[in-house]
Design an enzyme around this catalytic site. Structure first.
Site, mmCIF file in Angstrom:
data_model
loop_
_atom_site.group_PDB
_atom_site.id
_atom_site.type_symbol
_atom_site.label_atom_id
_atom_site.label_comp_id
_atom_site.label_asym_id
_atom_site.label_seq_id
_atom_site.Cartn_x
_atom_site.Cartn_y
_atom_site.Cartn_z
ATOM 1 N N SER B 119 0.822 -1.212 0.000
ATOM 2 C CA SER B 119 0.000 0.000 0.000
ATOM 3 C C SER B 119 0.859 1.266 0.000
ATOM 4 O O SER B 119 0.428 2.296 -0.492
ATOM 5 C CB SER B 119 -0.933 0.017 1.208
ATOM 6 O OG SER B 119 -0.190 -0.139 2.394
ATOM 7 N N HIS B 140 -2.922 -3.271 -5.759
ATOM 8 C CA HIS B 140 -3.282 -2.971 -4.376
ATOM 9 C C HIS B 140 -4.776 -3.186 -4.186
ATOM 10 O O HIS B 140 -5.590 -2.486 -4.789
ATOM 11 C CB HIS B 140 -2.884 -1.534 -4.031
ATOM 12 C CG HIS B 140 -3.223 -1.158 -2.632
ATOM 13 N ND1 HIS B 140 -3.844 0.020 -2.301
ATOM 14 C CD2 HIS B 140 -3.043 -1.820 -1.453
ATOM 15 C CE1 HIS B 140 -4.027 0.079 -0.996
ATOM 16 N NE2 HIS B 140 -3.544 -1.037 -0.466
ATOM 17 N N GLU B 152 -5.903 -1.002 -7.326
ATOM 18 C CA GLU B 152 -5.025 0.019 -7.901
ATOM 19 C C GLU B 152 -3.842 -0.710 -8.526
ATOM 20 O O GLU B 152 -3.058 -1.351 -7.818
ATOM 21 C CB GLU B 152 -4.542 0.978 -6.808
ATOM 22 C CG GLU B 152 -5.685 1.664 -6.074
ATOM 23 C CD GLU B 152 -5.192 2.570 -4.963
ATOM 24 O OE1 GLU B 152 -5.294 3.798 -5.120
ATOM 25 O OE2 GLU B 152 -4.709 2.057 -3.937
ATOM 26 N N ASN B 190 -5.084 6.122 -0.855
ATOM 27 C CA ASN B 190 -4.366 6.675 0.297
ATOM 28 C C ASN B 190 -3.855 8.072 0.020
ATOM 29 O O ASN B 190 -3.759 8.897 0.928
ATOM 30 C CB ASN B 190 -3.204 5.766 0.711
ATOM 31 C CG ASN B 190 -3.674 4.585 1.536
ATOM 32 O OD1 ASN B 190 -4.633 4.675 2.291
ATOM 33 N ND2 ASN B 190 -3.000 3.459 1.412
#
Lengths: 251, 291
Positions: B119, B140, B152, B190
């Site tokens: 991540s 991800h 992702e 994120n």
């Protein structure tokens, strides 16, 4: 409880807000009058015992202040006044009025259409608790979520939203990902109802610039500074949904 | 659907979730971890997920048995030798992941693709010196992997276009929607979430509102499904701190610096739901959604 309200404003948003309160207030004995302009409503405003008059004008800052003072003179002394402007704080309004305790800063937060969020401002000079609580109670009964904020630029909602929207526009300009992927990442990854670029299109890039520039001027942190791509899009007239094109194209 | 064999390295929370995704998609899946205990925990998690689904009418008993039958568990890396795709969900450390991929390179077929579920780490760094840099790519998954549709996909500097296309097709075959980046820190989710959460914590530090009020703004104003402080309590403040500081070190953007309040709360043991107290208090400590 308050039950006789007037809204002043000719924007589509004002009509939507009036409709939202009417439908949200259900069984409540609430009377709402929608007045398009102050000029056209002078006699109504001076002769009616409204509990609260809400001016939804968000244009030029000087005109906004003038309007509040004009309304103050026209209305019966019992009537409370509510308004909000990103550039003219409630504290500043209180210092300009003859009877400041009549005024309450109320921000009906919207993207394009009104949301369930209302921010009520506590000015530096003090707190008109009774009035604030009466309005808070009324709006809560009409289905809104009401939060109280001390009088600071951007209050809470814009304060939190603007840096995220600025960042998304820069991420797009940096070609880190496509517009669709940027928006899909938060919709599918976080469950957000819409992505940041679609939101910018709906807010209107011109309006976002107005809000962001004010925040940056008052607070100075670079996260509030709108990135160059947004200024360019504004210069090109690509301001979003109302222009038919922004980050996306609209019919 | 093609007859791929898939490997999953690590059956902690993410590994178990990814294994579920693979089995549900119809792939023969080998799941590996370092000890029998970890495998037993992983299997329990996986069975628990399917049994929960059965109770809620999401799948039939037959489907449950078929899904479980597609999963084989082992402590041996050599078991991955016939895999076409191997996904790693091991400890979040570049050296650990590189070492794993080096070992896998010796075990696996030449055209097997190695996928990292990292991540916050650089896929480019993970790929380096593994022996098949062009076949390493980041995919991800979101948490929980069986329920969140998004993946992702991140192309490292070394990743070939062919690997990328295979990875996208593979992701779509397991029912996921792909967004693509070029191995930039935080990818997308994120990248947006972490600084936004930090801004909310700063607003709390500055006395602009209580956690309840700020969460009310987020849910009623922005329409998000959870408030920031509710979400931070679910994720765990210690996890948030690690992700935030990792991104701050890579990006040097001050929005990614974890605000002092986070550290203070970690120091007090207020990590969120798992300790019974974070920004909110909970009747008993425990993971969100655990029975």
């Amino acid at each position: 409880m308050m039950n006789n309200l007037a809204f002043i404003g000719e924007q589509k948003f004002t009509a939507e807000l009036v409709e939202k309160i009417r439908s949200g207030s259900g069984e409540l004995p609430l009377k709402i009058t929608h007045l398009e302009t102050i000029e056209g409503a002078q006699s109504t405003l001076s002769s009616t015992e409204f509990d609260l008059v809400i001016d939804t004008f968000e244009g030029d800052a000087d005109i906004y202040l003038q309007r509040i003072l004009e309304i103050e003179n026209v209305l019966s002394k019992q009537t409370a006044i509510a308004a909000y402007h990103p550039q003219v704080s409630t504290t500043e309004i209180w210092s300009s009025m003859k009877q400041p305790e009549r005024f309450i800063g109320i921000h009906f937060f919207r993207i394009d259409q009104p949301t369930n969020l209302v921010e009520i401002v506590k000015p530096e000079q003090g707190d008109n608790v009774e009035l604030r609580c009466a309005i808070s109670q009324l709006l809560t009964s009409a289905g809104f979520s009401v939060v109280q904020i001390k009088d600071r630029p951007g209050l809470l909602a814009h304060r939190l939203l603007v840096p995220y929207l600025n960042q998304a526009a820069q991420v797009f300009d940096d070609s880190i990902a496509s517009a669709v992927d940027i928006d899909n990442s938060v919709i599918l990854g976080l469950g957000y109802p819409a992505g940041p670029l679609a939101l910018l299109d709906r807010i209107g890039i011109d309006r976002h610039l107005h809000i962001a520039e004010n925040l940056h001027r008052e607070l100075s942190y670079s996260k509030y500074h709108a990135p160059p791509i947004l200024k360019k899009m504004n210069q090109a007239g690509l301001i979003g949904k109302k222009a038919g094109k922004g980050f996306y194209s609209y019919e | 659907m093609q007859d791929f064999k898939v490997g999953v390295v690590g059956c902690g929370t993410m590994g178990a979730g990814i294994a579920i995704v693979m089995a549900r998609a119809g792939y023969q899946t080998i799941v590996q971890d370092v000890s029998e205990e970890r495998i037993a925990d992983g299997l329990k998690r996986i069975k628990g997920f399917f049994e929960g689904g059965l109770k809620r009418g999401k799948l039939t008993q037959q489907q449950l048995e078929e899904n479980l039958s597609r999963l084989k568990f082992t402590t041996e890396i050599e078991a991955f030798k016939d895999c076409d795709y191997v996904v790693e969900a091991v400890y979040e450390d570049v050296a650990v992941k590189q070492e794993l991929f080096r070992k896998l390179h010796d075990v696996c077929k030449p055209d097997a693709i190695f996928i990292s579920n990292t991540s916050t780490l650089s896929v480019t760094a993970i790929a380096n010196n593994t022996g098949r840099e062009d076949k390493v790519i980041g995919i991800h998954f979101c948490n929980p992997a069986p329920l969140m549709k998004l993946v992702e996909v991140s192309k490292a500097l070394q990743t070939s276009e062919e690997t990328y296309e295979r990875a996208v097709a593979f992701s779509e075959s397991i029912g996921k929607v792909v967004v693509t980046t070029n191995d930039t820190p935080g990818f997308l989710v994120n990248l947006f979430l972490v600084p936004f959460e930090n801004d909310c914590v700063r607003a709390l530090e500055q006395g602009l509102g209580t956690p309840e009020e700020i969460d009310a703004v987020i849910k009623n104003g922005f329409g998000y499904p959870m408030g920031t402080f509710e979400l931070l309590d679910v994720v765990g403040l210690d996890i948030h701190y690690e992700v935030s500081i990792s991104l701050y070190r890579q990006l040097k953007d001050e929005r990614f610096a974890p605000p002092p309040l986070i550290t203070k709360m970690i120091n007090a043991g207020y990590l969120g739901r798992k300790t019974g107290r974070g920004f909110y208090q909970y009747e008993k400590a425990g993971m969100f959604g655990s029975n």
